[in-house]
Design an enzyme around this catalytic site. Structure first.
Site, mmCIF file in Angstrom:
data_model
loop_
_atom_site.group_PDB
_atom_site.id
_atom_site.type_symbol
_atom_site.label_atom_id
_atom_site.label_comp_id
_atom_site.label_asym_id
_atom_site.label_seq_id
_atom_site.Cartn_x
_atom_site.Cartn_y
_atom_site.Cartn_z
ATOM 1 N N LYS A 1 -26.554 64.396 -37.580
ATOM 2 C CA LYS A 1 -27.616 63.373 -37.512
ATOM 3 C C LYS A 1 -27.700 62.632 -38.851
ATOM 4 O O LYS A 1 -27.830 61.406 -38.886
ATOM 5 C CB LYS A 1 -28.962 64.019 -37.149
ATOM 6 C CG LYS A 1 -28.998 64.461 -35.689
ATOM 7 C CD LYS A 1 -30.199 65.325 -35.333
ATOM 8 C CE LYS A 1 -30.031 65.858 -33.903
ATOM 9 N NZ LYS A 1 -31.116 66.724 -33.461
ATOM 10 N N GLN B 1 -35.852 69.772 -36.141
ATOM 11 C CA GLN B 1 -34.778 70.373 -35.342
ATOM 12 C C GLN B 1 -35.301 71.624 -34.640
ATOM 13 O O GLN B 1 -35.950 72.482 -35.259
ATOM 14 C CB GLN B 1 -33.583 70.706 -36.253
ATOM 15 C CG GLN B 1 -32.360 71.198 -35.516
ATOM 16 C CD GLN B 1 -31.740 70.154 -34.578
ATOM 17 O OE1 GLN B 1 -31.850 68.951 -34.802
ATOM 18 N NE2 GLN B 1 -31.086 70.605 -33.532
ATOM 19 N N ASP C 1 -37.525 61.751 -31.163
ATOM 20 C CA ASP C 1 -36.933 62.661 -30.167
ATOM 21 C C ASP C 1 -37.508 62.409 -28.774
ATOM 22 O O ASP C 1 -36.934 62.866 -27.783
ATOM 23 C CB ASP C 1 -37.245 64.125 -30.542
ATOM 24 C CG ASP C 1 -36.086 64.802 -31.249
ATOM 25 O OD1 ASP C 1 -34.928 64.500 -30.907
ATOM 26 O OD2 ASP C 1 -36.352 65.642 -32.133
HETATM 27 N N1 GUN Z 1 -32.263 71.074 -30.630
HETATM 28 C C1 GUN Z 1 -31.332 70.892 -29.666
HETATM 29 N N2 GUN Z 1 -31.322 69.598 -29.251
HETATM 30 C C2 GUN Z 1 -32.272 68.962 -29.974
HETATM 31 C C3 GUN Z 1 -32.716 67.603 -30.014
HETATM 32 O O1 GUN Z 1 -32.265 66.725 -29.279
HETATM 33 N N3 GUN Z 1 -33.721 67.352 -30.908
HETATM 34 C C4 GUN Z 1 -34.254 68.306 -31.704
HETATM 35 N N4 GUN Z 1 -35.251 67.944 -32.531
HETATM 36 N N5 GUN Z 1 -33.866 69.573 -31.693
HETATM 37 C C5 GUN Z 1 -32.872 69.882 -30.828
#
Ligand code: GUN
Length: 302
Positions: free
Chosen positions: A75, A119, A142
């Site tokens: 990311k 996350q 998100d």
């Molecule tokens: N953990 C697994 N997929 C995601 C996601 O798309 N966003 C976040 N914040 N955590 C995750």
């Protein structure tokens, strides 16, 4: 440069012709489509920068789960590519819920930050729902905040969960019509299955959501023109679940018995009956980050 491009094009055309001649499904190339989206965003961000607008995203990880570290790293890399300033918060496992909420509160009030990402999963002593609710819906890139989910369900503006939003882009950019088609989603998670169903509905698909208690799953899946598989079990969905000519989208990612990446779909079996299919890797996966970047740019424009 142009000369060097020709062998590639020839190779791709040959591959496509081979698949067609063998009656195999067309590949929906998530790597290529996500790259297109990132390049479009990069241009948009550069234009915003030239008008003095700098975009910032906060990426928070609590603890050091290795899989989460890989996702977070990807990311941050995508932010860098597009021209988004990323602020990284790598907090120790023992961080309290209160400390995390305090940090989120500060980031909510920081004008230089447009998107906040925590996350998941967070350590067990921290309540995930409380953390998600602490993020301002204006910065909820998100799309996990109840307000974002509620807005999606009643057709109002708000951030949409990145994986299902990416799947809609994959379908649209591969010229797959959704309107009036039978869409079956396997899986009802808050992050994928439920928002996926709502997005397909928004596109005027006829939507069925299936789950572990669904009776005659195979029969239901065989009705689908578009089958979205987010079941969480390696290679579970084989050709016997798929109608001839269906479009199959595979959300899963696992390691198979030979330590090779695979999805929820048994690719070798399903590519013989589907008209189009996403590979794993290189299908849905790269789209999630592209849509996260898209949400962050949108957040800066609010
Ligand atoms: N953990 C697994 N997929 C995601 C996601 O798309 N966003 C976040 N914040 N955590 C995750």
């Amino acid at each position: 440069m142009i000369e060097n491009d020709f062998p590639d094009i020839e190779k791709i055309l040959r591959k496509m012709t081979n698949r067609k001649e063998k009656n195999m499904a067309r590949l929906i190339d998530g790597k290529k489509i996500s790259q297109q989206i990132k390049d479009e965003l990069k241009e948009k961000v550069a234009a915003m920068k030239s008008e003095g607008k700098e975009i910032g995203m906060a990426v928070i990880q609590v603890g050091n789960d290795p899989a989460s570290s890989v996702y977070v790293g990807n990311k941050k890399k995508a932010c860098e590519y597009i021209g988004i300033r990323s602020e990284s918060y790598e907090l120790p496992e023992e961080t309290t819920q209160e400390e995390l909420i305090t940090l989120i509160g500060k980031l909510n009030d920081d004008d230089r930050i447009h998107g906040i990402l925590v996350q998941l999963p967070v350590p067990k002593h921290i309540d995930e729902d409380t953390v998600i609710k602490a993020i301002s819906p204006r910065k909820d890139v998100d799309g996990f905040h109840p307000q974002s989910v509620g807005a999606l369900s009643i057709g109002q503006k708000g951030f949409v969960s990145c994986t299902p939003a990416g799947i809609i882009q994959l379908l649209k950019r591969s010229n797959v019509d959704i309107e009036g088609r039978e869409c079956v989603v396997i899986g009802r998670s808050n992050i994928v299955g439920k928002p996926m169903a709502l997005l397909l509905l928004r596109e005027n698909g006829t939507v069925t959501v299936t789950h572990s208690k669904t009776r005659d799953l195979k029969e239901v899946c065989r009705r689908a023109d578009i089958l979205v598989v987010a079941v969480g079990r390696p290679k579970m969905i084989d050709a016997s679940y798929v109608k001839e000519g269906a479009v199959v989208i595979d959300v899963g990612i696992h390691r198979d018995e030979n330590n090779r990446l695979c999805g929820d779909v048994d690719f070798e079996s399903v590519e013989q009956v589907a008209s189009a299919i996403t590979p794993v890797p290189g299908g849905v996966g790269p789209m999630t980050i592209a849509m996260l970047m898209n949400n962050c740019v949108e957040a800066a424009l609010l």
